[in-house]
Design a protein around this motif. Structure first.
Motif, PDB file in Angstrom:
ATOM      1  N   ALA A 142       0.735  -1.174  -0.028  1.00 34.05           N
ATOM      2  CA  ALA A 142      -0.132   0.079   0.144  1.00 34.05           C
ATOM      3  C   ALA A 142       0.898   1.315   0.004  1.00 34.05           C
ATOM      4  O   ALA A 142       0.298   2.407  -0.369  1.00 34.05           O
ATOM      5  N   HIS A 143       1.918   0.907   0.349  1.00 37.40           N
ATOM      6  CA  HIS A 143       3.181   2.124   0.380  1.00 37.40           C
ATOM      7  C   HIS A 143       3.988   2.428  -0.735  1.00 37.40           C
ATOM      8  O   HIS A 143       4.924   2.884  -0.722  1.00 37.40           O
ATOM      9  N   GLU A 144       3.646   1.799  -1.896  1.00 39.91           N
ATOM     10  CA  GLU A 144       4.643   1.714  -2.902  1.00 39.91           C
ATOM     11  C   GLU A 144       3.517   2.150  -4.372  1.00 39.91           C
ATOM     12  O   GLU A 144       2.586   1.946  -4.525  1.00 39.91           O
ATOM     13  N   ALA A 145       4.236   3.001  -5.065  1.00 40.92           N
ATOM     14  CA  ALA A 145       3.664   3.431  -6.420  1.00 40.92           C
ATOM     15  C   ALA A 145       3.808   2.478  -7.417  1.00 40.92           C
ATOM     16  O   ALA A 145       4.624   2.697  -8.452  1.00 40.92           O
ATOM     17  N   ARG A 146       3.225   1.238  -7.244  1.00 38.13           N
ATOM     18  CA  ARG A 146       3.373   0.076  -8.114  1.00 38.13           C
ATOM     19  C   ARG A 146       2.013  -0.413  -8.306  1.00 38.13           C
ATOM     20  O   ARG A 146       1.107   0.027  -7.495  1.00 38.13           O
ATOM     21  N   ALA A 147       1.704  -1.219  -9.126  1.00 35.63           N
ATOM     22  CA  ALA A 147       0.545  -2.023  -9.731  1.00 35.63           C
ATOM     23  C   ALA A 147       0.240  -3.086  -8.744  1.00 35.63           C
ATOM     24  O   ALA A 147      -1.030  -3.621  -8.576  1.00 35.63           O
ATOM     25  N   TYR A 148       0.814  -3.611  -7.561  1.00 35.11           N
ATOM     26  CA  TYR A 148       0.561  -4.587  -7.053  1.00 35.11           C
ATOM     27  C   TYR A 148      -0.542  -4.413  -5.864  1.00 35.11           C
ATOM     28  O   TYR A 148      -1.363  -5.459  -5.896  1.00 35.11           O
ATOM     29  N   ALA A 149      -0.820  -3.188  -5.378  1.00 35.34           N
ATOM     30  CA  ALA A 149      -1.978  -3.174  -4.262  1.00 35.34           C
ATOM     31  C   ALA A 149      -3.229  -3.218  -5.511  1.00 35.34           C
ATOM     32  O   ALA A 149      -4.208  -3.698  -4.896  1.00 35.34           O
ATOM     33  N   LEU A 150      -3.318  -2.481  -6.526  1.00 36.59           N
ATOM     34  CA  LEU A 150      -4.345  -2.617  -7.376  1.00 36.59           C
ATOM     35  C   LEU A 150      -4.712  -3.787  -7.922  1.00 36.59           C
ATOM     36  O   LEU A 150      -5.803  -4.490  -7.990  1.00 36.59           O
ATOM     37  N   TRP A 151      -3.600  -4.771  -8.178  1.00 34.16           N
ATOM     38  CA  TRP A 151      -3.739  -5.949  -8.722  1.00 34.16           C
ATOM     39  C   TRP A 151      -4.312  -6.935  -7.529  1.00 34.16           C
ATOM     40  O   TRP A 151      -5.184  -7.770  -7.979  1.00 34.16           O
ATOM     41  N   LEU A 152      -3.822  -6.940  -6.333  1.00 34.51           N
ATOM     42  CA  LEU A 152      -4.356  -7.670  -5.241  1.00 34.51           C
ATOM     43  C   LEU A 152      -5.985  -7.346  -4.886  1.00 34.51           C
ATOM     44  O   LEU A 152      -6.847  -8.354  -5.126  1.00 34.51           O
ATOM     45  N   LEU A 153      -6.380  -6.007  -5.322  1.00 35.34           N
ATOM     46  CA  LEU A 153      -7.791  -5.620  -5.171  1.00 35.34           C
ATOM     47  C   LEU A 153      -8.643  -6.507  -6.132  1.00 35.34           C
ATOM     48  O   LEU A 153      -9.633  -7.118  -5.904  1.00 35.34           O
ATOM     49  N   ASN A 154      -7.907  -6.435  -7.306  1.00 31.60           N
ATOM     50  CA  ASN A 154      -8.492  -6.919  -8.320  1.00 31.60           C
ATOM     51  C   ASN A 154      -8.801  -8.620  -8.380  1.00 31.60           C
ATOM     52  O   ASN A 154      -9.617  -9.130  -8.654  1.00 31.60           O
ATOM     53  N   VAL A 155      -7.595  -9.075  -7.809  1.00 34.42           N
ATOM     54  CA  VAL A 155      -7.749 -10.489  -7.479  1.00 34.42           C
ATOM     55  C   VAL A 155      -8.616 -11.064  -6.751  1.00 34.42           C
ATOM     56  O   VAL A 155      -9.501 -11.932  -6.774  1.00 34.42           O
ATOM     57  N   THR A 156      -8.662 -10.152  -5.629  1.00 34.36           N
ATOM     58  CA  THR A 156      -9.860 -10.537  -4.413  1.00 34.36           C
ATOM     59  C   THR A 156     -11.081 -10.406  -5.275  1.00 34.36           C
ATOM     60  O   THR A 156     -11.863 -11.347  -4.684  1.00 34.36           O
ATOM     61  N   VAL A 157     -11.568  -9.525  -5.833  1.00 36.95           N
ATOM     62  CA  VAL A 157     -12.897  -9.260  -6.732  1.00 36.95           C
ATOM     63  C   VAL A 157     -13.102 -10.469  -7.409  1.00 36.95           C
ATOM     64  O   VAL A 157     -14.086 -11.081  -7.645  1.00 36.95           O
ATOM     65  N   VAL A 158     -12.060 -10.946  -8.273  1.00 33.27           N
ATOM     66  CA  VAL A 158     -12.254 -12.156  -9.198  1.00 33.27           C
ATOM     67  C   VAL A 158     -12.485 -13.332  -8.332  1.00 33.27           C
ATOM     68  O   VAL A 158     -13.515 -14.077  -8.543  1.00 33.27           O
ATOM     69  N   LEU A 159     -11.987 -13.442  -7.142  1.00 35.73           N
ATOM     70  CA  LEU A 159     -12.480 -14.616  -6.330  1.00 35.73           C
ATOM     71  C   LEU A 159     -13.709 -14.555  -5.568  1.00 35.73           C
ATOM     72  O   LEU A 159     -14.591 -15.624  -5.694  1.00 35.73           O
ATOM     73  N   ALA A 160     -14.030 -13.429  -5.107  1.00 33.76           N
ATOM     74  CA  ALA A 160     -15.465 -13.216  -4.723  1.00 33.76           C
ATOM     75  C   ALA A 160     -16.477 -13.623  -5.815  1.00 33.76           C
ATOM     76  O   ALA A 160     -17.451 -13.941  -5.512  1.00 33.76           O
ATOM     77  N   ALA A 161     -16.255 -12.889  -6.922  1.00 33.18           N
ATOM     78  CA  ALA A 161     -17.296 -12.815  -8.128  1.00 33.18           C
ATOM     79  C   ALA A 161     -17.452 -14.467  -8.556  1.00 33.18           C
ATOM     80  O   ALA A 161     -18.439 -14.970  -8.768  1.00 33.18           O
ATOM     81  N   LEU A 162     -16.418 -15.217  -8.451  1.00 32.55           N
ATOM     82  CA  LEU A 162     -16.345 -16.540  -8.742  1.00 32.55           C
ATOM     83  C   LEU A 162     -17.109 -17.147  -7.791  1.00 32.55           C
ATOM     84  O   LEU A 162     -17.811 -18.222  -8.315  1.00 32.55           O
ATOM     85  N   VAL A 163     -16.870 -17.018  -6.387  1.00 29.58           N
ATOM     86  CA  VAL A 163     -17.763 -17.895  -5.410  1.00 29.58           C
ATOM     87  C   VAL A 163     -19.233 -17.514  -5.576  1.00 29.58           C
ATOM     88  O   VAL A 163     -20.042 -18.343  -5.688  1.00 29.58           O
ATOM     89  N   GLU A 164     -19.554 -16.190  -5.675  1.00 30.36           N
ATOM     90  CA  GLU A 164     -20.847 -16.127  -6.124  1.00 30.36           C
ATOM     91  C   GLU A 164     -21.656 -16.424  -7.249  1.00 30.36           C
ATOM     92  O   GLU A 164     -22.634 -16.856  -7.166  1.00 30.36           O
ATOM     93  N   ALA A 165     -20.766 -16.590  -8.356  1.00 29.48           N
ATOM     94  CA  ALA A 165     -21.369 -16.997  -9.657  1.00 29.48           C
ATOM     95  C   ALA A 165     -21.323 -18.656  -9.409  1.00 29.48           C
ATOM     96  O   ALA A 165     -22.487 -19.010 -10.018  1.00 29.48           O
ATOM     97  N   SER A 166     -20.631 -19.395  -8.674  1.00 28.44           N
ATOM     98  CA  SER A 166     -20.773 -20.931  -8.668  1.00 28.44           C
ATOM     99  C   SER A 166     -22.171 -21.038  -7.988  1.00 28.44           C
ATOM    100  O   SER A 166     -22.656 -22.063  -8.008  1.00 28.44           O
ATOM    101  N   ARG A 167     -22.701 -20.127  -6.829  1.00 32.07           N
ATOM    102  CA  ARG A 167     -23.673 -20.646  -6.105  1.00 32.07           C
ATOM    103  C   ARG A 167     -25.127 -20.159  -6.772  1.00 32.07           C
ATOM    104  O   ARG A 167     -26.028 -20.388  -6.147  1.00 32.07           O
TER     105      ARG A 167
END
Length: 564
Positions: A142-167
């Motif tokens: 969160a303290h870096e001007a790099r893409a990793y924090a935004l990437w982790l947010l996106n990965v988390t959204v992917v997993l949450a949407a996947l769980v919801e979609a499967s159910r």
């Protein structure tokens, strides 16, 4: 008189409602605490090399040099586009650049807790909120001007949407999953390692054949949509980028265990995590004996606590899963979380072993961090539910609290860190003082990339170029093996002649020429030293001489040689 089953059902409803209210309250507190930790000290440190490259990408975003391979090297293009707009609103200070990562990190804590609640119920969500809010590794990114924090947010959204979609039966959540996955692939190509592992989500579905068909369709459509970017950006980067810079950071035997330990609160963090790892030169070190001991305990305790939680869950599995359906759902959740946590690590490890060493503990393998934290929280939540008595229940809650408390020591070290201005920062300020707009600065090796942000901030108006010249078009890659290839010798000689012509042209126009020695090789005995000698020989042959101006900052001035 109400019959017993209804009373039990009512008790369960009341208990579930209480848990949901507790989850919401903890989520608000965790978001507030996590936000404070992620925004604290954003401007305490100067940019490091990769963050300086972020500045270069953002400034060249809509004005790419014709002969530059910037686009081919950038596999985080959506991040730079968003950061370009962000910086136009909030400014270009270190804190402003990093604040977008801090916002993404706070949102990640919230979405990650909701994902844990989806998979394991309110207790798992509460545990996840506590652990994620205080996780030192996530606070670092969160303290870096790099893409990793935004990437982790996106990965988390992917997993949450996947769980919801499967159910669910409809296509809506599968569409959300597909869009989020496509965005995630554009943010970082390591998302490719998550894609095949995500098929484990069909185990959460009541109708598994239907869920599998929809997963296949969604992934296929996403693959077709991603293929142009893969061909234009990811594939050239994979072919052109060297692996020598990362090879010393990983060991094939211990790579995955090291990742999992780094994912723990107060884990064993690699040296490149400045301010967090004990191996980093600029990390705050506590001199008191009791603090040193506490730090050692904090590093080992999370593994012990998790092992205890696993043993407790295994021993109490029968009492936890009285019904076959509950046991089946619990096992499916474990398999899904294990697949999305361990699967990407194994695939990245295989690529690193078989093709190119690009597995880096605590950075690229962060693709597995969200599922690992949820898996950890799910296990602890099961252990808490296994606690039947009040005393056992208190003991159960003490374990996730103790696990989160292990984060206090590394967080304290990280937030205390206020290092002095870096060498590039001081050097840039000095150059801005002594140069004029008509001057030329030649930077040896990769120093130009590191200087550009601080030169821009200091009001530097002269021209700065690299030697070898092709480094002006190669932002970010540090590949000494390729630069020192004997096959490049003739090209280096020609390049030196071209720089002599530029020097002569600048001096003829009344400008001054400055030479910056390689700050990555201050002893002049590294593998790039012979390349730099080529330029100095060409300078001497052309009747010029490099005179020291500031030996501490490795600044020289090239002038006509004065005959003795």
């Amino acid at each position: 008189m109400a019959d017993p089953p209804q009373e039990i059902s009512g008790d369960h409803v009341t208990r579930d409602a209480l848990r949901r209210r507790s989850f919401v309250a903890v989520l608000v507190l965790a978001g507030s605490l996590g936000g404070w930790l992620r925004f604290s000290g954003l401007g305490n440190r100067d940019f490091w090399f990769d963050e300086s490259c972020t500045f270069i990408y953002v400034h060249n975003l809509f004005d790419w040099p014709e002969d530059s391979n910037l686009l081919a090297e950038s596999t985080n293009l959506p991040y730079y586009v968003l950061l370009r707009g962000w910086s136009s609103i909030f400014g270009e200070s270190e804190a402003a650049y990093r604040s977008m990562s801090a916002v993404a990190a706070v949102l990640t804590v919230l979405v990650l807790s909701l994902l844990a609640c989806q998979v394991g119920g309110p207790i798992a969500g509460i545990v996840c909120a506590i652990i994620a809010a205080l996780h030192p590794l996530h606070i670092h990114y969160a303290h870096e001007a790099r893409a990793y924090a935004l990437w982790l947010l996106n990965v988390t959204v992917v997993l949450a949407a996947l769980v919801e979609a499967s159910r669910r039966r409809g296509w809506f959540w599968w569409g959300i999953f597909g869009v989020a996955l496509l965005a995630c692939l554009h943010l970082h190509y390591f998302t490719l390692y998550l894609v095949p592992c995500s098929v484990a989500a069909i185990l959460l579905a009541d109708n598994r054949p239907r869920a599998l068909r929809r997963w296949l369709v969604t992934v296929a459509v996403g693959g077709v949509a991603f293929s142009p970017y893969f061909v234009l950006a990811v594939w050239p980067a994979a072919q052109g980028g060297g692996g020598a810079w990362v090879a010393h950071h990983w060991d094939p035997v211990t790579a995955i265990p090291r990742s999992l330990w780094a994912f723990l609160p107060a884990g064993a963090y690699p040296a490149h995590l400045r301010g967090l790892s004990l191996l980093s030169p600029d990390t705050v070190r506590f001199e008191n004996t009791w603090l040193v001991t506490a730090n050692g305990v904090a590093r080992a305790l999370p593994a012990v606590l998790l092992l205890g939680a696993v043993v407790s869950v295994v021993r109490s599995r029968r009492s936890l899963n009285d019904q076959t359906r509950t046991a089946s759902k619990s096992s499916a959740s474990h398999v899904f979380l294990a697949a999305t946590a361990l699967g990407p690590l194994v695939l990245a490890w295989l690529y690193s072993v078989l093709v190119r060493p690009n597995y880096l503990v605590g950075r690229y393998d962060m693709i597995a961090w969200p599922a690992s934290v949820v898996w950890m929280s799910f296990t602890l939540a099961q252990m808490i539910r296994c606690s039947q008595s009040r005393r056992g229940l208190r003991l159960g809650w003490a374990m996730p609290v103790a696990l989160a408390a292990c984060s206090v020591m590394p967080i304290a070290r990280m937030l205390q860190l206020r290092p002095p201005p870096t060498f590039p920062n001081v050097r840039a300020q000095r150059l801005a003082e002594i140069t004029a707009p008509t001057d030329l600065v030649i930077a040896l090796s990769y120093d130009r990339d590191y200087l550009l942000y601080y030169l821009h901030r200091a009001g530097f108006a002269a021209r700065i170029v690299s030697f070898p010249s092709w480094l002006d078009r190669q932002i970010g890659w540090v590949d000494t093996a390729a630069d020192t290839d004997p096959a490049q010798a003739a090209a280096v000689v020609r390049d030196a002649r071209g720089r002599i012509e530029l020097i002569t042209e600048t001096i003829t126009r009344g400008g001054r020429v400055w030479l910056l020695e390689d700050s990555l090789d201050r002893q002049r005995n590294g593998p790039r030293a012979p390349i730099h000698e080529q330029l100095l020989e060409a300078v001497k042959s052309a009747g010029y001489q490099a005179y020291p101006v500031d030996e501490r900052l490795l600044i020289m001035e090239i002038r006509k040689r004065v005959p003795r």
